[in-house]
Scaffold this active site. Structure first.
Site, PDB file in Angstrom:
ATOM      1  N   GLY A   1     -12.385  -0.580  -1.601  1.00 50.70           N
ATOM      2  CA  GLY A   1     -12.441  -2.037  -1.569  1.00 50.70           C
ATOM      3  C   GLY A   1     -11.308  -2.677  -0.786  1.00 50.70           C
ATOM      4  O   GLY A   1     -11.408  -3.834  -0.362  1.00 50.70           O
TER       5      GLY A   1
ATOM      6  N   GLY B   1      -8.064   5.055  -0.869  1.00 52.36           N
ATOM      7  CA  GLY B   1      -6.902   4.802  -1.704  1.00 52.36           C
ATOM      8  C   GLY B   1      -6.957   5.481  -3.058  1.00 52.36           C
ATOM      9  O   GLY B   1      -5.920   5.800  -3.637  1.00 52.36           O
TER      10      GLY B   1
ATOM     11  N   GLU C   1     -13.236   8.048   6.620  1.00 51.60           N
ATOM     12  CA  GLU C   1     -12.648   7.033   7.497  1.00 51.60           C
ATOM     13  C   GLU C   1     -13.082   7.131   8.953  1.00 51.60           C
ATOM     14  O   GLU C   1     -13.063   6.133   9.678  1.00 51.60           O
ATOM     15  CB  GLU C   1     -11.114   7.093   7.394  1.00 51.60           C
ATOM     16  CG  GLU C   1     -10.557   6.478   6.117  1.00 51.60           C
ATOM     17  CD  GLU C   1     -10.736   7.357   4.889  1.00 51.60           C
ATOM     18  OE1 GLU C   1     -10.517   6.863   3.773  1.00 51.60           O
ATOM     19  OE2 GLU C   1     -11.114   8.551   5.038  1.00 51.60           O
TER      20      GLU C   1
ATOM     21  N   ASP D   1      -6.238   8.865   5.647  1.00 49.93           N
ATOM     22  CA  ASP D   1      -4.823   8.538   5.497  1.00 49.93           C
ATOM     23  C   ASP D   1      -4.371   8.826   4.066  1.00 49.93           C
ATOM     24  O   ASP D   1      -4.737   9.848   3.521  1.00 49.93           O
ATOM     25  CB  ASP D   1      -4.535   7.100   5.954  1.00 49.93           C
ATOM     26  CG  ASP D   1      -5.296   6.048   5.146  1.00 49.93           C
ATOM     27  OD1 ASP D   1      -6.274   6.396   4.444  1.00 49.93           O
ATOM     28  OD2 ASP D   1      -4.914   4.861   5.228  1.00 49.93           O
TER      29      ASP D   1
END
Length: 319
Positions: free
Chosen positions: A33, A82, A105, A113
């Site tokens: 998000g 995340g 990604e 990442d």
């Protein structure tokens, strides 16, 4: 920043024995998000806020990695982006029956990442490079086979785990008490020979050529998936995986900061988020559109110093 502040306060607090990270009810563990927020800030020209976001997120990941006490993540549903940054660097990653890992990604013009520069190259064989270049999802069987998850139980037992840990019971004993049999592994294990044979290639073009030559259903599907991804991201990520194997964790995070700073000045991230999250048309127009047109100098520049102050991710001077 709130999570980082809490961890920093708890690391020397003798009354805190372990930290548990749970998910928002019904939302999976974390499914990206934050990307919409970054897109909106950047489009509004709030570049300082974008930079502050990446520094804070990567700083949190580094804080979890350094944390001297058990960090127990209870993972139900999809864990991407995340969500992996705050869980995979901790000591205990507990999967449930609906657990599904992905770092997709390359499909939005970015790169894996949140510390994946360190984690993925250290997975067995070429499994990490495969996950990075495809963004493929894997279930708990595969995640345990490569070490992304450490324990497995039923999601219905998560509340009981929390209650047991709150009594002061040792983490390992609690998780062992509620352990469930692992589901069977999937493609990551079944196709390991194909993955290792194809993803050792030096370039993305050669990886695709090897997949095409293999011709198995898995190889064909994998090549087709990669061909939908940002060519720039694919070339960047191949180099990221190569470099990451030799970097310390703080060096890996610093590399990601440089990479993301470069991509925030580019095209494909904004086009990828537009197609996947904003307009949801699933039809990104990548620039450049082919692997052959990706500029090697631009890729090299993404790993170069930003020219401004950079965070250290060692715990001594993070901002």
């Amino acid at each position: 920043a709130t999570m980082t502040d809490a961890l920093l306060a708890w690391q020397d607090d003798v009354s805190i024995r372990a930290v548990m990270i749970d998910h928002a009810e019904g939302r999976g563990f974390c499914a990206g998000g934050d990307i919409r927020q970054i897109y909106a800030l950047a489009k509004a020209g709030k570049h300082a806020a974008v930079d502050a976001f990446w520094r804070a997120e990567y700083g949190l990941d580094a804080t979890v990695k350094r944390f001297p006490k058990p960090v127990v993540s209870l993972i139900e549903g999809l864990v991407m982006g995340g969500g992996n940054g705050i869980s995979v660097h901790g000591s205990h990653r507990v999967s449930s029956e609906t657990y599904s890992f992905a770092m997709p990604e390359v499909g939005i013009g970015l790169f894996p990442d949140v510390g994946m520069t360190y984690v993925l190259p250290r997975l067995p064989g070429c499994t990490g490079t495969y996950l990075a270049l495809t963004g493929a999802r894997i279930g708990p069987g595969d995640a345990h086979a490569v070490g992304l998850a450490t324990h497995h139980t039923a999601a219905a037992d998560f509340d009981g785990i929390v209650d047991d840990l709150a009594t002061g019971a040792p983490v390992e004993a609690v998780l062992a008490e509620r352990a469930q049999a692992l589901p069977e592994p999937g493609n990551l294990v079944a196709a390991r020979a194909v993955i290792d044979a194809c993803f050792t290639a030096d370039t993305v073009a050669e990886i695709l050529a090897r997949l095409d030559a293999d011709g198995s259903p898995f190889a064909t599907e994998t090549a087709a998936l990669m061909r939908t991804r940002s060519p720039t991201s694919l070339v960047l990520v191949r180099e990221q995986m190569r470099r990451g194997a030799g970097l310390s964790f703080p060096e890996a995070m610093g590399t990601e900061y440089r990479m993301v700073s470069a991509l925030m000045r580019g095209h494909d991230f904004f086009e990828g988020v537009r197609a996947a999250v904003i307009d949801k048309d699933g039809a990104p127009a990548w620039m450049p559109a082919t692997l052959e047109a990706v500029d090697p100098a631009a890729v090299a520049a993404a790993f170069a110093p930003t020219g401004g102050p950079e965070p250290s991710f060692t715990g001594s001077s993070e901002s």
